[in-house]
Design a protein around this motif. Structure first.
Motif, PDB file in Angstrom:
ATOM      1  N   THR A  72      -0.956  -7.835   6.946  1.00 34.25           N
ATOM      2  CA  THR A  72      -0.737  -7.079   5.659  1.00 34.25           C
ATOM      3  C   THR A  72      -1.901  -6.372   5.433  1.00 34.25           C
ATOM      4  OG1 THR A  72       0.888  -8.430   4.840  1.00 34.25           O
ATOM      5  CG2 THR A  72      -0.021  -6.875   3.191  1.00 34.25           C
ATOM      6  N   SER A 120       1.287  -2.411   0.971  1.00 32.46           N
ATOM      7  CA  SER A 120       1.792  -3.072   2.127  1.00 32.46           C
ATOM      8  C   SER A 120       2.659  -4.236   2.027  1.00 32.46           C
ATOM      9  CB  SER A 120       0.365  -3.409   2.887  1.00 32.46           C
ATOM     10  OG  SER A 120      -0.267  -2.214   3.269  1.00 32.46           O
ATOM     11  N   GLY A 123       5.945  -3.350   1.958  1.00 36.24           N
ATOM     12  CA  GLY A 123       6.762  -2.470   3.051  1.00 36.24           C
ATOM     13  C   GLY A 123       6.271  -1.149   2.989  1.00 36.24           C
ATOM     14  N   ASN A 125       3.503   2.370   3.284  1.00 33.45           N
ATOM     15  CA  ASN A 125       2.277   2.609   4.077  1.00 33.45           C
ATOM     16  C   ASN A 125       1.220   3.420   3.395  1.00 33.45           C
ATOM     17  OD1 ASN A 125       4.002   4.800   4.428  1.00 33.45           O
ATOM     18  ND2 ASN A 125       3.775   4.654   6.683  1.00 33.45           N
TER      19      ASN A 125
END
Length: 172
Positions: A72, A120, A123, A125
């Motif tokens: 992560t 992160s 989920g 970016n």
């Protein structure tokens, strides 16, 4: 009272106990979790709140959590960050419902990393609508800045973004 036998090496000199399973562990076999190991994580699971572990519990509980944390963190360091003032096109695939916030960081880069880490974990970016502010704080006659910020986590089409950046670079 006789000394307890270490659960791992079976030596009769176990002075410590595993925080997870409460079994006796000797100083040579005990494994410790560094206090800074999961520093960006919002909340630690109960299994990771102990200071000493036997090798069995460390492999079962701590190692997978550290691996997940490092993955992560690597994604967070790769995250794209756009400020609230950015007016270009961002190829967004998905947006979070709520913004992430962080307050009172001594370092601006650490604040941005914290925001990206939270994104992160969810989920995403990238971060858009990033707003970072600072305020002066005076402690014992010393002045320092404390940084706070918020951002909206988004999932960005990285392939399309790289093509657009390449096109923009060709036209300038």
């Amino acid at each position: 009272m006789p000394a307890a036998t270490c659960i791992f090496c079976h030596q009769p000199k176990a002075a410590l106990s595993c925080g997870a399973c409460l079994e006796p562990v000797c100083k040579g076999c005990v494994l410790r979790l560094d206090g800074e190991a999961l520093r960006l994580r919002a909340e630690k699971p109960a299994a990771l709140s102990h200071s000493a572990y036997c090798p069995i519990c460390y492999d079962r509980h701590v190692s997978p959590a550290l691996t997940e944390y490092e993955t992560t963190l690597a994604r967070a360091r790769e995250a794209c960050v756009w400020s609230r003032n950015y007016r270009g096109h961002i190829p967004v695939l998905k947006k979070a419902r709520k913004q992430v916030e962080a307050k009172d960081f001594a370092d601006k880069d650490e604040l941005v990393l914290q925001l990206a880490f939270r994104a992160s974990e969810m989920g995403f970016n990238a971060l858009t609508d990033t707003e970072i502010t600072s305020r002066k704080s005076r402690v014992n006659g010393y002045q320092k800045r404390l940084w706070s910020g918020s951002a909206l986590p988004v999932l960005v089409d990285e392939e399309k973004l790289s093509r657009e950046e390449f096109r923009e670079a060709m036209h300038t």
